[in-house]
Design an enzyme around this catalytic site. Sequence first.
Site, PDB file in Angstrom:
ATOM      1  N   ARG B  50       0.845  -1.187   0.000  1.00 15.66           N
ATOM      2  CA  ARG B  50       0.000   0.000   0.000  1.00 15.66           C
ATOM      3  C   ARG B  50       0.874   1.229   0.000  1.00 15.66           C
ATOM      4  NH1 ARG B  50      -4.091  -0.445   5.031  1.00 15.66           N
ATOM      5  NH2 ARG B  50      -4.643  -2.639   4.833  1.00 15.66           N
ATOM      6  N   ASP B  52       2.071   4.922  -0.172  1.00 17.40           N
ATOM      7  CA  ASP B  52       1.400   6.168   0.205  1.00 17.40           C
ATOM      8  C   ASP B  52       1.464   7.210  -0.909  1.00 17.40           C
ATOM      9  OD1 ASP B  52       0.245   5.940   2.754  1.00 17.40           O
ATOM     10  OD2 ASP B  52       2.246   5.910   3.665  1.00 17.40           O
ATOM     11  N   ARG B 201      10.372   5.049   5.904  1.00 15.17           N
ATOM     12  CA  ARG B 201      10.538   6.498   5.992  1.00 15.17           C
ATOM     13  C   ARG B 201      10.941   6.936   7.400  1.00 15.17           C
ATOM     14  NH1 ARG B 201       5.109   8.509   3.179  1.00 15.17           N
ATOM     15  NH2 ARG B 201       5.818  10.512   4.030  1.00 15.17           N
TER      16      ARG B 201
END
Lengths: 254, 254
Positions: B50, B52, B201
Site C-alpha cells: 500500500r 502512500d 521512511r
Amino acid sequence: MRTLLLTLAYDGTEYFGWQLQTHVRTVQRVVEFAVEQVTGVATRVTGSSRTDTGVHALRQAVSFSTETKLDNETLRRAMNATLPEDVVVKEIRDVPAGFNATRDAVRKRYRYVILDGRIRDPFSLRYAWHVPVELDVAAMGQGRGALLGEHDFSAYESTGSERESSVRTIYDLTVERKEMDHGPRVVIEVEANGFLYNMVRNIVGSLVYVGRGKYPPSWIGEVLESRDRTRAGMTAPAEGLFLMWVKFGAGEGS
Amino acid sequence: MRTLLLTLAYDGTEYFGWQLQTHVRTVQRVVEFAVEQVTGVATRVTGSSRTDTGVHALRQAVSFSTETKLDNETLRRAMNATLPEDVVVKEIRDVPAGFNATRDAVRKRYRYVILDGRIRDPFSLRYAWHVPVELDVAAMGQGRGALLGEHDFSAYESTGSERESSVRTIYDLTVERKEMDHGPRVVIEVEANGFLYNMVRNIVGSLVYVGRGKYPPSWIGEVLESRDRTRAGMTAPAEGLFLMWVKFGAGEGS
C-alpha cells in the site's frame, strides 16, 4: 560593474525553451526575473545555448553584467530562493569584463537519451524518447563515424535558422547502451564547436532510422554529403535532449 | 477463471497512493478501471504494497482473477493503452488459483534516495529528498547494523496502523553514496519480510539525524529497543521512496 557567469540546471518540460519571447514562460525570463528581484536592477542575461521547448540543461552557461555588491554564494542562494524549483543555479563566478556566454563559447556537449523496446517507463516520460522497438546500437555506432570532424551539416539543420555558415566540427559522437537509474537506455552524446538549429535532434532521428534497420549505417554519411535537408530522418523529440556543458576559451566552462 | 500477477511501475507523484479511496485518484483505481475497460468486467485487484501518496514503485505486484481469454501480452498492451502514462504494466503472468499478492508476499525491498548538500537539482524534485547539508554516510552505515534481523519495530512505526504484531525481520539494509544519472546520491535500501506503517521512511528520517551529527550511530539501536514511537526521527518525505520488488513463496516475484 562586474561580469558574472552562472551555471544553470533546468528541467525544460514546463518552459517554452530558453529564449525570451512575449507572453510565454521561458527559462531566460525566470532567470532575468530572479536577477532583478535579488539585485534590484532589470538585467539582460545571455545564455550559451538556445534550448528549445522541453529541452533540458545540466550545465547551461549564462552571463550578465551587474553592479551588485553581493558575494557569489549569497547571490546564488538568493537567486535559488527566487527561482522556480525546476531551475537551479549550481554555481556563480566572476569572469573578465566583456565576456559573453553566446559569443565566447568554443565547445558544447549534448546528451540524448532513448528508451527502446516495447515497454514504457513512467520515470522517463519527461527525460527520454520512447522508441517502441529494440535498436541496433552497433549499426548506429557504425553510421556515426561519417559525422566526426569538420563538415557542412546543412542536411542535419532544420529550416528556420539564419546562421551564415553551416560548417561545424564534431569532436566526439558516442552511441552506447548504458545502464541508467531506471534501466538500460541508448545514450547518444555529441560534442562540437557549435550546433545548427535542431542539429542534435536531426542526427539522433537519423541514427534511429539506422537503429531500426530502415537504412544501412552508410546512409548517415550519404545524407551529410547531400547537404539536402529533406533527406535526413525525423527530428527526435525534445524531451530526450540535455545540454551537458559549455566550454569557453582560456579554460572557462560551465 | 484465471488468476494473474501483474508487475506494475508507477510514478506516484500524481496519486493519493495505491489504495482505493473515495473521491481521489489512486493507482488501484486506475488499474481497476483499465482491467474493466479491457476485459469488460468490473474487477477488484490486490496490491502487495500500500504505497502512500507520492511514493513510487518500480515493480509493484498486483493480483486479480479474471475470465478473459486474452493472452497475457495482448492484455498487457491493451492495459497500457488504457492506463495513464505514469502507470505502466511491465509484465503479466498466470499464477495458481487462490494466489493473493498481499497475503502471499514473503519479502519486499524498498529504496530511498537522498540528495544531500546545499545545491538543489531540478531532475530530483519528484524522486529524492533534498537534505541541504552533506551527510556522514559512514556514521549512517554504523547505525544501520542494529536494525538487521528480527526485532519489534514499534519505535519505527507511525501511528494509524492496525497490525497485530510489530515484529519484522530485516534481511538487508544498505546505506551508500552512489553515482546516479544526475550525480551522487545517498541511497538506502531495506529488504524485509514485511514493513510496518511508514517504517522505511521513519528509519530513513532517523538515519539522516545520525548523518547530520544530531545523534551518534548507537542512537538508532537505542530507539529500536525503546519501542517508543515518539523517540524516532522525522518521517522522511514520500518522494524519495521506491518499492523495488516483491517476492512470493515458491519462486514467484514481481
